[in-house]
Each structure stands twice: as structure tokens, then as C-alpha cells.
Design a protein around this motif. Structure first.
Motif, PDB file in Angstrom:
ATOM      1  N   LEU A  33       0.582  -1.169  -0.178  1.00  0.00           N
ATOM      2  CA  LEU A  33       0.009  -0.083   0.176  1.00  0.00           C
ATOM      3  C   LEU A  33       0.555   0.929   0.176  1.00  0.00           C
ATOM      4  CD1 LEU A  33      -2.868  -0.709   2.437  1.00  0.00           C
ATOM      5  CD2 LEU A  33      -2.940  -0.169   0.094  1.00  0.00           C
ATOM      6  N   ALA A  34       1.632   1.159   0.970  1.00  0.00           N
ATOM      7  CA  ALA A  34       2.660   2.599   0.923  1.00  0.00           C
ATOM      8  C   ALA A  34       3.220   2.850  -0.209  1.00  0.00           C
ATOM      9  CB  ALA A  34       3.825   2.399   2.083  1.00  0.00           C
ATOM     10  N   VAL A  35       4.395   1.232  -1.466  1.00  0.00           N
ATOM     11  CA  VAL A  35       4.519   1.697  -2.486  1.00  0.00           C
ATOM     12  C   VAL A  35       3.677   2.142  -3.502  1.00  0.00           C
ATOM     13  CG1 VAL A  35       5.988   0.815  -4.137  1.00  0.00           C
ATOM     14  CG2 VAL A  35       6.247   0.423  -1.616  1.00  0.00           C
ATOM     15  N   ILE A  36       2.692   1.791  -2.761  1.00  0.00           N
ATOM     16  CA  ILE A  36       1.337   2.111  -4.508  1.00  0.00           C
ATOM     17  C   ILE A  36       1.027   3.914  -4.083  1.00  0.00           C
ATOM     18  CG2 ILE A  36      -0.638   1.286  -4.755  1.00  0.00           C
ATOM     19  CD1 ILE A  36      -0.660  -0.786  -4.922  1.00  0.00           C
ATOM     20  N   PHE A  37       0.944   3.907  -2.906  1.00  0.00           N
ATOM     21  CA  PHE A  37       0.582   5.726  -2.501  1.00  0.00           C
ATOM     22  C   PHE A  37       1.965   6.564  -3.001  1.00  0.00           C
ATOM     23  CE2 PHE A  37      -0.229   8.744  -0.058  1.00  0.00           C
ATOM     24  CZ  PHE A  37      -1.207   9.295  -1.038  1.00  0.00           C
ATOM     25  N   GLY A  38       2.900   5.997  -2.529  1.00  0.00           N
ATOM     26  CA  GLY A  38       4.232   6.634  -2.701  1.00  0.00           C
ATOM     27  C   GLY A  38       4.232   7.235  -4.310  1.00  0.00           C
ATOM     28  N   MET A  39       3.528   6.287  -5.185  1.00  0.00           N
ATOM     29  CA  MET A  39       3.815   6.801  -6.698  1.00  0.00           C
ATOM     30  C   MET A  39       2.643   6.658  -7.605  1.00  0.00           C
ATOM     31  SD  MET A  39       6.609   5.890  -8.332  1.00  0.00           S
ATOM     32  CE  MET A  39       6.616   5.894  -9.722  1.00  0.00           C
ATOM     33  N   LEU A  40       1.659   6.227  -7.257  1.00  0.00           N
ATOM     34  CA  LEU A  40       0.352   6.149  -7.759  1.00  0.00           C
ATOM     35  C   LEU A  40      -0.347   7.732  -6.882  1.00  0.00           C
ATOM     36  CD1 LEU A  40       1.455   3.290  -8.312  1.00  0.00           C
ATOM     37  CD2 LEU A  40      -1.237   3.320  -9.904  1.00  0.00           C
ATOM     38  N   ASN A  41      -0.395   7.901  -5.616  1.00  0.00           N
ATOM     39  CA  ASN A  41      -1.285   8.583  -4.980  1.00  0.00           C
ATOM     40  C   ASN A  41      -2.838   8.137  -4.383  1.00  0.00           C
ATOM     41  OD1 ASN A  41      -0.373  11.081  -3.593  1.00  0.00           O
ATOM     42  ND2 ASN A  41       0.355  11.983  -6.341  1.00  0.00           N
ATOM     43  N   ILE A  42      -2.733   6.880  -4.516  1.00  0.00           N
ATOM     44  CA  ILE A  42      -3.883   5.717  -4.758  1.00  0.00           C
ATOM     45  C   ILE A  42      -3.694   5.073  -3.277  1.00  0.00           C
ATOM     46  CG2 ILE A  42      -4.924   4.447  -5.549  1.00  0.00           C
ATOM     47  CD1 ILE A  42      -4.953   5.897  -7.878  1.00  0.00           C
ATOM     48  N   VAL A  43      -4.858   5.649  -2.678  1.00  0.00           N
ATOM     49  CA  VAL A  43      -4.791   3.924  -1.638  1.00  0.00           C
ATOM     50  C   VAL A  43      -5.203   2.771  -2.429  1.00  0.00           C
ATOM     51  CG1 VAL A  43      -5.688   3.828   0.639  1.00  0.00           C
ATOM     52  CG2 VAL A  43      -5.207   5.695  -0.202  1.00  0.00           C
ATOM     53  N   ASN A  44      -4.883   1.923  -2.493  1.00  0.00           N
ATOM     54  CA  ASN A  44      -5.398   0.564  -3.283  1.00  0.00           C
ATOM     55  C   ASN A  44      -6.252  -0.044  -1.774  1.00  0.00           C
ATOM     56  OD1 ASN A  44      -5.847  -1.087  -4.906  1.00  0.00           O
ATOM     57  ND2 ASN A  44      -4.359  -2.490  -4.320  1.00  0.00           N
ATOM     58  N   LEU A  82       0.396  -9.137 -13.306  1.00  0.00           N
ATOM     59  CA  LEU A  82       0.134  -9.218 -14.810  1.00  0.00           C
ATOM     60  C   LEU A  82      -1.335  -8.091 -14.619  1.00  0.00           C
ATOM     61  CD1 LEU A  82       0.904 -11.264 -16.923  1.00  0.00           C
ATOM     62  CD2 LEU A  82       2.027  -9.013 -17.180  1.00  0.00           C
ATOM     63  N   PHE A  83      -2.527  -9.089 -13.899  1.00  0.00           N
ATOM     64  CA  PHE A  83      -3.685  -8.212 -13.993  1.00  0.00           C
ATOM     65  C   PHE A  83      -3.863  -7.018 -12.607  1.00  0.00           C
ATOM     66  CE2 PHE A  83      -8.071  -8.256 -10.711  1.00  0.00           C
ATOM     67  CZ  PHE A  83      -8.839  -8.333 -12.027  1.00  0.00           C
ATOM     68  N   GLY A  84      -2.940  -6.712 -11.839  1.00  0.00           N
ATOM     69  CA  GLY A  84      -3.277  -5.317 -11.633  1.00  0.00           C
ATOM     70  C   GLY A  84      -2.408  -4.053 -12.517  1.00  0.00           C
ATOM     71  N   MET A  85      -1.249  -4.720 -13.339  1.00  0.00           N
ATOM     72  CA  MET A  85      -1.176  -3.559 -14.223  1.00  0.00           C
ATOM     73  C   MET A  85      -1.672  -3.294 -15.631  1.00  0.00           C
ATOM     74  SD  MET A  85       3.334  -4.590 -14.650  1.00  0.00           S
ATOM     75  CE  MET A  85       3.964  -6.568 -14.404  1.00  0.00           C
ATOM     76  N   VAL A  86      -3.140  -4.257 -16.043  1.00  0.00           N
ATOM     77  CA  VAL A  86      -3.505  -3.934 -16.597  1.00  0.00           C
ATOM     78  C   VAL A  86      -5.205  -3.059 -15.862  1.00  0.00           C
ATOM     79  CG1 VAL A  86      -5.683  -5.087 -18.255  1.00  0.00           C
ATOM     80  CG2 VAL A  86      -3.610  -6.059 -18.148  1.00  0.00           C
ATOM     81  N   LEU A  92      -6.711   3.048 -13.001  1.00  0.00           N
ATOM     82  CA  LEU A  92      -5.837   3.502 -12.155  1.00  0.00           C
ATOM     83  C   LEU A  92      -5.552   5.038 -13.125  1.00  0.00           C
ATOM     84  CD1 LEU A  92      -4.212   1.408 -10.148  1.00  0.00           C
ATOM     85  CD2 LEU A  92      -6.529   2.829  -9.645  1.00  0.00           C
ATOM     86  N   LYS A  93      -5.101   4.385 -14.538  1.00  0.00           N
ATOM     87  CA  LYS A  93      -4.193   5.529 -15.405  1.00  0.00           C
ATOM     88  C   LYS A  93      -4.876   7.048 -15.523  1.00  0.00           C
ATOM     89  CE  LYS A  93      -1.104   6.322 -19.061  1.00  0.00           C
ATOM     90  NZ  LYS A  93      -0.266   5.908 -20.439  1.00  0.00           N
ATOM     91  N   ARG A  94      -6.359   7.209 -15.329  1.00  0.00           N
ATOM     92  CA  ARG A  94      -7.298   8.110 -15.671  1.00  0.00           C
ATOM     93  C   ARG A  94      -7.363   8.905 -14.925  1.00  0.00           C
ATOM     94  NH1 ARG A  94     -11.124   5.813 -20.234  1.00  0.00           N
ATOM     95  NH2 ARG A  94     -10.166   4.345 -21.207  1.00  0.00           N
ATOM     96  N   LEU A  95      -7.319   8.563 -13.228  1.00  0.00           N
ATOM     97  CA  LEU A  95      -7.484   9.024 -12.658  1.00  0.00           C
ATOM     98  C   LEU A  95      -6.540   9.690 -11.770  1.00  0.00           C
ATOM     99  CD1 LEU A  95      -9.342   6.717 -10.197  1.00  0.00           C
ATOM    100  CD2 LEU A  95     -10.296   8.011 -11.817  1.00  0.00           C
ATOM    101  N   ALA A  96      -5.572  10.630 -12.728  1.00  0.00           N
ATOM    102  CA  ALA A  96      -4.138  10.713 -12.675  1.00  0.00           C
ATOM    103  C   ALA A  96      -4.371  12.169 -12.055  1.00  0.00           C
ATOM    104  CB  ALA A  96      -2.626  10.978 -13.593  1.00  0.00           C
TER     105      ALA A  96
END
Lengths: 295, 326
Positions: A33-44, A82-86, A92-96
Motif C-alpha cells: 500500500l505504501a509503495v503504491i501510494f507513493g507512486m500513484l497517490n492512490i490508496v489501493n 499482470l492483472f494489476g498492471m492491466v 487507474l491511469k485516468r485518475l491522475a
């Protein structure tokens, strides 16, 4: 058996070990969660659901393809990554650039979809997953019986956590990652493909969750909702530890798992809520979290 | 504080005619609705509509996404059920007790959760609600997995028996309209203007000298109390209080209602709530129970579609087309 404070050491250390295992899972999930939040600013929010998918992937591999535990330990996290990357690339990319809450809402919706599909397929009941042959049995340590698999789960997850810490803090890839977290535009200017880095980070984070799921499969039953309540505790762990530091996330995870295990021995009624009570206490004393930076 | 505000601070935003018309149309439709649809279903739907409107007060106007509002909805249902069944209080006092208790609970939970911002706020509210869920599972008066069943509706003011579903519906309609009017007043008061300022730019509101934390806390408490009013009413309508109302999926459902209807609109949450409550009924009609199993998946899909395609929600989109506030 030596009784201690009216409780057999067997029960005490047994729960302590289970607490340590849960702590290891908390650590792996909050790390992701921390790594994802750091890069994507998203709480997964889908993290718990993907932990469950990891466990189910191992179960599928065994039931339908007769692929055992050891290959599943690599294949299941890879598949989920892989599923996550899809998901990252398509949604998720659209939410930047949008408010944080939309990321939370989108991943919450994804968690509902994933859990709903599995629940319709398997009901609420659990599927058993056998222990791998090499890790059956255990050792009698005198004061307690140590099942080999549980020892393996704790040691292995600790290694994974420390490896992740090493990767992020001590390698070149990690420094690029930290740079991209700090200032994505500037990092791009240095010729680094930040969008790809973001996708890989999300894959890595959910892969960690899936890995925890595979580790959990032989200990707990594989259930569609195994991650749903789990992720809420992980959120509390994140609030307590703060998402600012990698070692903080790992430390908080293990610590809270142990506290939870001890509560199960001494005051079982409170075992479900002890993490939340600690969260309240931390909020009152140090609102930024034990190891956190101010957001 | 209010005096000082009125003197130097923001003025109340003027009520918009379009909003007023939307409100009147809604009230008129709801008054004749029981002639076309089951009053019991409608009464339940109205409880959720009030719940969603109360939630919208917090997320839509103060910009605080609580992921734990089931705590207040379900908690109030338990209090109301207990007070009405065991202590034999009349409905009006029952609702008052439930609302007051949950309002206080909201102040405590709010004081804790506003100590952090943004996503941390959401995670804290979720954790607090989960804690409440486990407490409700274990304390004796809630009867664990069974919940409180067979709650009497009683006589309103000792005069009007609420046993009949149609009578109950009109009582719920009055409660609902009062709740909605209260929210309308709050949103269009100077207090509401400051909330919107905090939503838009918190550091700026702080630098203008507003005690942002007390505004957030007040909004949280009001939203919790109104959610409690909805939960207590629901306990009287369904004559029961169960763990379902306190589960995290209920917190998710109310978010879905507001998101689907339109955050920060007056009528959006009401429409969203009616949709979300009606979907399982319609699915049951079309495809039987097998179809209704897919409810969770459908809710998840609506979340994803709303976030990706129309973040303003149904009413929000219409309002944007008409360039009006609805």
C-alpha cells in the motif's frame, strides 16, 4: 509444560506465532500500500481482494493444473501482478491529477467486483489448501511445538520485506523510484519512463499482496472474503505506522500482529478490536503516526 | 461564534429557485407514491435517502469522505430498537434518543478522525466503524448475530398507531422532509459557506482565520446525527436492527448512493438512494434470486463507471447541462 500467569506456554507461544504470521501479512500488505501510494497517490482498496485472488490462484493451480505450492509461490503473484498492471493501465491511469478520494472509490468498486465474482462462484465457505510436503510436521522446542510451515511463513515474509526495503533504499532502481515519487516531472526530464515505472510499481505492490495470499492459503482456508476484513485492519496499521517509511511499515505490521496474538491469549474478547484501539491511542498522542511524515 | 461570522464573514448563499422547485416536485411525487408502490418499500427507501443526504452533507459540502457512516446508521438502529422494545418509549422519543446518542458518538469519532486529512481520514473512519461493528457483535443488548427483532412501532405522540405501513410511510415522509430541510438550511447558512470554502481550499480557509477543525467537527457531528435519525427510523420501519446496518458494506452502499446521484447536490443523494435500493428488487423480479446474487458485482461496476465516466453523478450531470444547482 510451564504455566505462565495461569496460561500454558503452549497456548501463549502458539498464539504469539500466529500473531507473528498475521503481523508478517500486515507488513507485506501495508508495504505494498505504501509503495503504491507513493507512486500513484492512490490508496489501493482492492489490496485485500487481490490478496484473496493470490490465495485462490494457488488453489486453482493445484486443483486444475496440479501445479504445487513452490511454483505457485512465483506464478500466483506474477499472475496477479499482470492483472494489476492491466487495471492500472486501463483505469487507474485516468485518475491522475484528480482528488485522492476517486482512487479510493474506484479501487473499492474493483474490490466489490472481484469479491462478488468469487463469492458467486464459491459461496462464503472456504477451500482447504494442503501443506506442501517438505514443510509438514514440526519441531518440539520444549516450551512449545513449532509447526515447520508457520516458521517458514514468518521467516520467508520477513526476508521478502527486508528484500523490498533493500531494493527501494539501497539500489539504483530504488533511487529512481524514490526520485519519481518525489518529483515525477523532473525524473522524466532525466529520460526515465515514469508511466512505465508507475505501472510496474502497482504490479509489484499487488504482487506482494498476492504473495501474502499464497503464504496464507495453507494456514487459513481460501475464502472469497478472506481479504475484506483483513484490509481494514491493514488500513489501521497504515494509520498507526504512517506511510512515510518502509521500515516503519514493516515494524508496525509485525508489532501489531504480535499485540493481536497476545490479546487473543489474555483477553480474547478484545482481540478483534485491539488494533483499532491502538490506532485511536496513537491518533490522540501522535496524530502523524509512529513513523510517519506529515502529509 | 455565529454572531461574529454574520458580522464579518460569509453571507448565506441565496436559495436557488431551481433547487426549490426540485424539492417541491420531489415532495409532491413522494406524497402520491404509496398509491403506486409498496409503502413498506418506499418507507425503507426514504430512510436510505435521508441517510445518503446526511452523508452528502459531509462529503459533498465539507469534502470529507467518511468510510464509516454505517457506524451511525446501524448504531442508531440498535439504540432505537432497544429503547422502543425494552424500555417501551414512544416513536418520537425513540428517534430523539437515537439521534442524540449517535450525534454524540459522531462528535467523538469526528474529533478522532479529523486529526488526519485526506485518505487517512477515510481510513480512520473505516477502522472506527469496524471497531463499532465488533463491539455490536459482542455486547449483550444487541443479541449478536440475531439482532433485535420484533421492535414495536408504537403510537406517535400516544395517539396515532404506526402499525399500518401506509401510516408509517407518511410519518417517515415527514421525518425525511424535515431532515432534508435541515440539511438545506445548513448548506445555505453562513456555516455552510465556510464548509464549502474548506472543501475548495483548506489552507486558504485557515489563513482567513477560520477555525477549520471546529467547522469540520460540527459538520461531522451534524451528519452523524442525521444519519442516526435515518437509522432509527429504519429500525422502526423494518421493526428490527441487525449487524447488516453496521457492516462496512453499508458504508460503501451509502457512498454509492451519493456518488451515483451526485455529490454536493441537494436531490442527487435521494435519487441515488432510490436507485440503489430498487436495483436488487428489480433484479429479483427479472431474474429471480440467482440474478440478485450479482448485486455486489453490479454495485462495484457502478462505482467504477461513475468514477471513470461521470463523476458528477446523475443529478450533477443534469444540473451541469441545465447550468443550475439542483
Amino acid at each position: 509444560m510451564i504455566p505462565l500467569l495461569g496460561i500454558s506456554t503452549q497456548a501463549l507461544f502458539g498464539q504469539l506465532l500466529l500473531g507473528l504470521i498475521n503481523g508478517a501479512f500486515y507488513a507485506m500488505l501495508s508495504l505494498g500500500l505504501a509503495v503504491i501510494f507513493g507512486m500513484l497517490n492512490i490508496v489501493n482498496f482492492a489490496h485485500g481482494a487481490l490478496y484473496m485472488v493470490g490465495a485462490f490462484a494457488a488453489w486453482f493451480l493445484l486443483t486444475y493444473f496440479h501445479i504445487g505450492y513452490w511454483p505457485a509461490l512465483i506464478l500466483a503473484p506474477l499472475g496477479v501482478a499482470l492483472f494489476g498492471m492491466v487495471i492500472e493501465r486501463t483505469m487507474l491511469k485516468r485518475l491522475a491529477g484528480l482528488d485522492h478520494i476517486y482512487g479510493l472509490l474506484l479501487t473499492f468498486g474493483l474490490a466489490l467486483i472481484i469479491q462478488g465474482v468469487f463469492q458467486n462462484q464459491f459461496g462464503a465457505s472456504g477451500q482447504p489448501y494442503p501443506l506442501p510436503e517438505q514443510l509438514k510436521g514440526g519441531t518440539n522446542l520444549g516450551f512449545m511445538y513449532l509447526p515447520t510451515y508457520r516458521a517458514w511463513a514468518v521467516v520467508f515474509s520477513l526476508c521478502v520485506c527486508l528484500f523490498t526495503w533493500f531494493m527501494i533504499e539501497k539500489t539504483r532502481l530504488g533511487s529512481v523510484l524514490r526520485a519519481a515519487t518525489e518529483n515525477p516531472e523532473l525524473t522524466r526530464a532525466f529520460g526515465i519512463n515514469v508511466p512505465r515505472l508507475i505501472t510496474l510499481t502497482y504490479g509489484f505492490g499487488v504482487g506482494l499482496a498476492a504473495l501474502a495470499g499464497v503464504l496464507a492459503a495453507p494456514i487459513y482456508q481460501v475464502r472469497p472474503l478472506m481479504g475484506a476484513d483483513f484490509i481494514i485492519v491493514v488500513f489501521a496499521v497504515v494509520v498507526i505506522g504512517g506511510m512515510g517509511s518502509i521500515l516503519g511499515a514493516i515494524g508496525a505490521g509485525f508489532m501489531l500482529g504480535i499485540v493481536e496474538g497476545l490479546t487473543k491469549v489474555f483477553y480474547p474478547q478484545a482481540a478483534n478490536i485491539v488494533v483499532f484501539v491502538i490506532m485511536v491511542a496513537v491518533l490522540l498522542v501522535k496524530p502523524t503516526g509512529l513513523f510517519g511524515k506529515k502529509l | 461564534m455565529t454572531h461574529a461570522l454574520a458580522a464579518k464573514g460569509p453571507t448565506a448563499s441565496r436559495p436557488k429557485p431551481a433547487e426549490f422547485i426540485a424539492f417541491a416536485v420531489l415532495a409532491a411525487l413522494l406524497a402520491v407514491a404509496p398509491f403506486a408502490l409498496y409503502p413498506f418499500f418506499l418507507a425503507t427507501a426514504l430512510c436510505f435517502a435521508l441517510f445518503a443526504s446526511a452523508f452528502n452533507l459531509l462529503v459533498g459540502y465539507a469534502g470529507l469522505l467518511s468510510f464509516g457512516h454505517a457506524l451511525f446508521f446501524g448504531g442508531a438502529a440498535y439504540i432505537a430498537a432497544h429503547v422502543a422494545k425494552v424500555w417501551g418509549w414512544p416513536p418520537e422519543l425513540t428517534l430523539l434518543a437515537a439521534t442524540a446518542f449517535v450525534g454524540l458518538l459522531g462528535l467523538v469519532a469526528g474529533a478522532l478522525s479529523i486529526r488526519r486529512q485526506g485518505i487517512y481520514f477515510s481510513m480512520i473512519t473505516l477502522a472506527l466503524a469496524q471497531m463499532g461493528y465488533f463491539v455490536a457483535l459482542q455486547v449483550p443488548f444487541t443479541h449478536g448475530e440475531d439482532g433485535i427483532q420484533g421492535v414495536p412501532r408504537g403510537k406517535l405522540f400516544g395517539l396515532i398507531p404506526l402499525g399500518d405501513d401506509r401510516v408509517m410511510y407518511y410519518f417517515v415522509l415527514v421525518v425525511f422532509l424535515c431532515g432534508l430541510l435541515a440539511i438545506y438550511r445548513i448548506v445555505h447558512s453562513p456555516f455552510g459557506s465556510v464548509l464549502k470554502a474548506i472543501r475548495e481550499n483548506e489552507p486558504r480557509a485557515i489563513s482567513l482565520g477560520y477555525s477549520v477543525d471546529s467547522y469540520k467537527l460540527a459538520a461531522f457531528g451534524l451528519s452523524a446525527a442525521l444519519a442516526g435519525l435515518a437509522g432509527g427510523t429504519k429500525a422502526l420501519v423494518t421493526q428490527s436492527a441487525t449487524l447488516t446496518d453496521m457492516h462496512w458494506s453499508m458504508s460503501g452502499e451509502v457512498i454509492l448512493m451519493v456518488l451515483l446521484g451526485g455529490m454536493g447536490t441537494m436531490t442527487g443523494p435521494v435519487i441515488g438512494a432510490i436507485f440503489v435500493v430498487a436495483i436488487p428488487e428489480v433484479l429479483n423480479r427479472i431474474g429471480g434470486p440467482d440474478f440478485a446474487q450479482w448485486m455486489t458485482v453490479i454495485q462495484g461496476a457502478i462505482f467504477v463507471i461513475c468514477v471513470l465516466a461521470f463523476r458528477r453523478g446523475l443529478i450533477g450531470e443534469i444540473a451541469a447541462r441545465l447550468r443550475r444547482t439542483l
